[in-house]
Design a protein around this motif. Structure first.
Motif, PDB file in Angstrom:
ATOM      1  N   UNK A   1     -78.209  30.645 -32.102  1.00  9.72           N
ATOM      2  CA  UNK A   1     -77.812  29.341 -31.571  1.00  9.72           C
ATOM      3  C   UNK A   1     -76.925  29.499 -30.340  1.00  9.72           C
ATOM      4  N   UNK A   2     -76.042  30.492 -30.364  1.00  9.74           N
ATOM      5  CA  UNK A   2     -75.140  30.707 -29.230  1.00  9.74           C
ATOM      6  C   UNK A   2     -75.909  31.107 -27.973  1.00  9.74           C
ATOM      7  N   UNK A   3     -76.930  31.950 -28.128  1.00 11.42           N
ATOM      8  CA  UNK A   3     -77.714  32.346 -26.954  1.00 11.42           C
ATOM      9  C   UNK A   3     -78.483  31.158 -26.385  1.00 11.42           C
ATOM     10  N   UNK A   4     -78.951  30.282 -27.258  1.00 18.01           N
ATOM     11  CA  UNK A   4     -79.688  29.112 -26.776  1.00 18.01           C
ATOM     12  C   UNK A   4     -78.753  28.079 -26.145  1.00 18.01           C
ATOM     13  N   UNK A   5     -77.498  28.043 -26.589  1.00 23.42           N
ATOM     14  CA  UNK A   5     -76.511  27.190 -25.924  1.00 23.42           C
ATOM     15  C   UNK A   5     -76.244  27.703 -24.511  1.00 23.42           C
ATOM     16  N   UNK A   6     -76.224  29.019 -24.359  1.00 20.24           N
ATOM     17  CA  UNK A   6     -76.088  29.623 -23.032  1.00 20.24           C
ATOM     18  C   UNK A   6     -77.236  29.200 -22.122  1.00 20.24           C
ATOM     19  N   UNK A   7     -78.450  29.235 -22.656  1.00 17.29           N
ATOM     20  CA  UNK A   7     -79.622  28.837 -21.874  1.00 17.29           C
ATOM     21  C   UNK A   7     -79.483  27.396 -21.393  1.00 17.29           C
ATOM     22  N   UNK A   8     -78.997  26.531 -22.263  1.00 14.50           N
ATOM     23  CA  UNK A   8     -78.822  25.123 -21.904  1.00 14.50           C
ATOM     24  C   UNK A   8     -77.808  24.967 -20.775  1.00 14.50           C
ATOM     25  N   UNK A   9     -76.649  25.572 -20.926  1.00 12.30           N
ATOM     26  CA  UNK A   9     -75.603  25.420 -19.910  1.00 12.30           C
ATOM     27  C   UNK A   9     -75.991  26.088 -18.595  1.00 12.30           C
ATOM     28  N   UNK A  10     -76.617  27.252 -18.669  1.00 14.81           N
ATOM     29  CA  UNK A  10     -77.086  27.922 -17.455  1.00 14.81           C
ATOM     30  C   UNK A  10     -78.065  27.028 -16.701  1.00 14.81           C
ATOM     31  N   UNK A  11     -79.027  26.485 -17.419  1.00  7.45           N
ATOM     32  CA  UNK A  11     -80.074  25.678 -16.786  1.00  7.45           C
ATOM     33  C   UNK A  11     -79.499  24.427 -16.133  1.00  7.45           C
ATOM     34  N   UNK A  12     -78.638  23.737 -16.841  1.00  9.17           N
ATOM     35  CA  UNK A  12     -78.094  22.490 -16.310  1.00  9.17           C
ATOM     36  C   UNK A  12     -77.176  22.746 -15.115  1.00  9.17           C
ATOM     37  N   UNK A  13     -76.483  23.865 -15.140  1.00 11.19           N
ATOM     38  CA  UNK A  13     -75.632  24.217 -13.997  1.00 11.19           C
ATOM     39  C   UNK A  13     -76.477  24.596 -12.785  1.00 11.19           C
ATOM     40  N   UNK A  14     -77.530  25.381 -13.020  1.00 10.58           N
ATOM     41  CA  UNK A  14     -78.410  25.758 -11.912  1.00 10.58           C
ATOM     42  C   UNK A  14     -79.143  24.548 -11.347  1.00 10.58           C
ATOM     43  N   UNK A  15     -79.439  23.587 -12.205  1.00 10.42           N
ATOM     44  CA  UNK A  15     -80.064  22.349 -11.723  1.00 10.42           C
ATOM     45  C   UNK A  15     -79.189  21.686 -10.665  1.00 10.42           C
ATOM     46  N   UNK A  16     -77.898  21.629 -10.935  1.00  9.62           N
ATOM     47  CA  UNK A  16     -76.967  21.014  -9.982  1.00  9.62           C
ATOM     48  C   UNK A  16     -76.843  21.872  -8.722  1.00  9.62           C
ATOM     49  N   UNK A  17     -76.806  23.190  -8.899  1.00  9.90           N
ATOM     50  CA  UNK A  17     -76.654  24.092  -7.757  1.00  9.90           C
ATOM     51  C   UNK A  17     -77.839  24.036  -6.795  1.00  9.90           C
ATOM     52  N   UNK A  18     -79.051  23.937  -7.332  1.00  9.70           N
ATOM     53  CA  UNK A  18     -80.230  24.175  -6.501  1.00  9.70           C
ATOM     54  C   UNK A  18     -81.130  22.964  -6.268  1.00  9.70           C
ATOM     55  N   UNK A  19     -80.820  21.820  -6.864  1.00  7.34           N
ATOM     56  CA  UNK A  19     -81.725  20.678  -6.696  1.00  7.34           C
ATOM     57  C   UNK A  19     -81.809  20.232  -5.239  1.00  7.34           C
ATOM     58  N   UNK A  20     -80.733  20.452  -4.472  1.00  4.05           N
ATOM     59  CA  UNK A  20     -80.750  20.057  -3.060  1.00  4.05           C
ATOM     60  C   UNK A  20     -81.551  21.032  -2.196  1.00  4.05           C
ATOM     61  N   UNK A  21     -81.972  22.138  -2.804  1.00  5.21           N
ATOM     62  CA  UNK A  21     -82.801  23.110  -2.087  1.00  5.21           C
ATOM     63  C   UNK A  21     -84.266  23.016  -2.499  1.00  5.21           C
ATOM     64  N   UNK A  22     -84.619  21.961  -3.215  1.00  7.59           N
ATOM     65  CA  UNK A  22     -86.008  21.763  -3.610  1.00  7.59           C
ATOM     66  C   UNK A  22     -86.424  22.513  -4.858  1.00  7.59           C
ATOM     67  N   UNK A  23     -85.443  23.057  -5.602  1.00 12.94           N
ATOM     68  CA  UNK A  23     -85.746  23.819  -6.820  1.00 12.94           C
ATOM     69  C   UNK A  23     -85.301  23.009  -8.034  1.00 12.94           C
ATOM     70  N   UNK A  24     -86.236  22.715  -8.914  1.00  9.94           N
ATOM     71  CA  UNK A  24     -85.952  21.943 -10.125  1.00  9.94           C
ATOM     72  C   UNK A  24     -85.775  22.897 -11.304  1.00  9.94           C
ATOM     73  N   UNK A  25     -84.544  23.025 -11.766  1.00 13.68           N
ATOM     74  CA  UNK A  25     -84.260  23.858 -12.937  1.00 13.68           C
ATOM     75  C   UNK A  25     -84.041  22.925 -14.125  1.00 13.68           C
ATOM     76  N   UNK A  26     -84.723  23.216 -15.199  1.00 10.03           N
ATOM     77  CA  UNK A  26     -84.700  22.313 -16.351  1.00 10.03           C
ATOM     78  C   UNK A  26     -84.567  23.095 -17.650  1.00 10.03           C
ATOM     79  N   UNK A  27     -83.777  22.551 -18.559  1.00  7.76           N
ATOM     80  CA  UNK A  27     -83.707  23.080 -19.917  1.00  7.76           C
ATOM     81  C   UNK A  27     -84.519  22.167 -20.830  1.00  7.76           C
ATOM     82  N   UNK A  28     -85.496  22.735 -21.508  1.00 11.41           N
ATOM     83  CA  UNK A  28     -86.245  21.970 -22.500  1.00 11.41           C
ATOM     84  C   UNK A  28     -85.739  22.325 -23.894  1.00 11.41           C
TER      85      UNK A  28
END
Length: 305
Positions: free
Chosen positions: A199-226
């Motif tokens: 569960x802890x590793x999957x929580x990492x995946x969630x936070x990583x994805x949502x943070x990268x979404x904010x970092x890179x969405x203005x560069x045309x890259x859509x990062x998503x956590x499903x």
């Protein structure tokens, strides 16, 4: 007058609380019926890469992407299964190109093999699907070092490394989509006792994805956590005694169809409608009640293993 003001404040807070509870359902409804447009996938590029591509959700993802005409890079640890899956796909989709990369993410290092495999290929969509969990329900102190090391390598290091490898070229092209698969065990419920490291590793995946979404969405890259809940896969059958699809448990194919439709829409989603409904229902319950319920499930599974 003061009493009326207080009532307005209480009503507004109540409205926000209800909105928060209904958010998963509202989000699913909006994205499912108002925003989906599978043709938009081609805007990211003509190639998609899927890790853990020979079984379960990964294989279903690859199949669904092939149906949309995307070329595939399939990554998995079993060379013979990779060859079999790729041959089946080639027969069903003769118009697409397929590359295979045998790679065991639970081993230490060796990522150069993936770098070599994707050299010269403009990967537009990355599906970081590969993941493992405990062989059975265990207390934290019972998990041996080999098991938790493999879980960290596959669920955490692999997702980070592959994302890091592909986001640079995507940044250069100013387009791309990255989908990282988390779990309801990390996002929907407040705890997942007897599977804590998973569960802890999957929580990492969630936070990583949502943070990268904010970092890179203005560069045309859509990062998503499903965030899937239970899907009728082999891994789920081994830990949850679920061996066939049901109302709340879709087949990998049904899940993947919904998941592909959500690519690029928001930083986090639970694509299958019944999972969004479960997320909503869980949100109505007190956390301590959910914790007690999840612990009882874990203990029961431990007693049966």
């Amino acid at each position: 007058m003061q009493t009326t003001w207080h009532l307005h404040v209480v009503s507004f807070i109540g409205f926000l609380s209800l909105l928060r509870l209904f958010y998963p359902l509202l989000k699913w409804f909006t994205t499912r019926f108002l925003l989906t447009n599978p043709r938009r996938l081609k805007r990211y590029g003509s190639w998609a890469m899927v890790t853990g591509a020979t079984d379960g959700i990964g294989r279903a993802f690859a199949h669904e992407l092939a149906k949309h005409g995307l070329n595939l890079i399939l990554v998995s640890r079993n060379p013979s299964k990779l060859a079999s899956v790729s041959n089946n796909f080639r027969q069903e989709f003769p118009q697409i190109k397929i590359k295979i990369i045998p790679f065991d993410f639970s081993s230490e290092g060796g990522y150069e093999a993936i770098e070599e495999g994707i050299k010269g290929v403009e990967v537009g969509i990355l599906i970081n699907n590969v993941g493992i969990t405990y062989p059975r329900a265990m207390f934290f102190h019972e998990v041996d070092q080999l098991t938790w090391t493999k879980i960290l390598r596959v669920n955490l290091e692999a997702t980070t490394w592959v994302t890091r490898s592909l986001i640079g070229p995507m940044l250069h092209r100013r387009r791309g989509a990255i989908v990282n698969i988390s779990s309801g065990a990390a996002v929907v419920v407040p705890s997942h006792p007897l599977y804590a490291i998973y569960a802890a590793t999957k929580a990492y995946v969630d936070k990583l994805s949502r943070s990268l979404h904010v970092e890179y969405k203005h560069f045309g890259i859509d990062v998503q956590c499903q965030v899937p809940l239970y899907v009728a896969t082999r891994m789920v059958s081994e830990v949850a005694d679920i061996d066939k699809p049901s109302f709340f448990v879709p087949s990998p194919e049904v899940y993947a169809k919904a998941a592909v439709e959500q690519i690029g829409i928001g930083s986090q989603c639970s694509p299958f409608w019944a999972h969004s409904l479960q997320w909503f229902l869980v949100g109505l319950l007190p956390e301590n009640l959910i914790d007690t319920w999840r612990l009882s499930i874990g203990l029961r599974r431990r007693s049966l293993s």
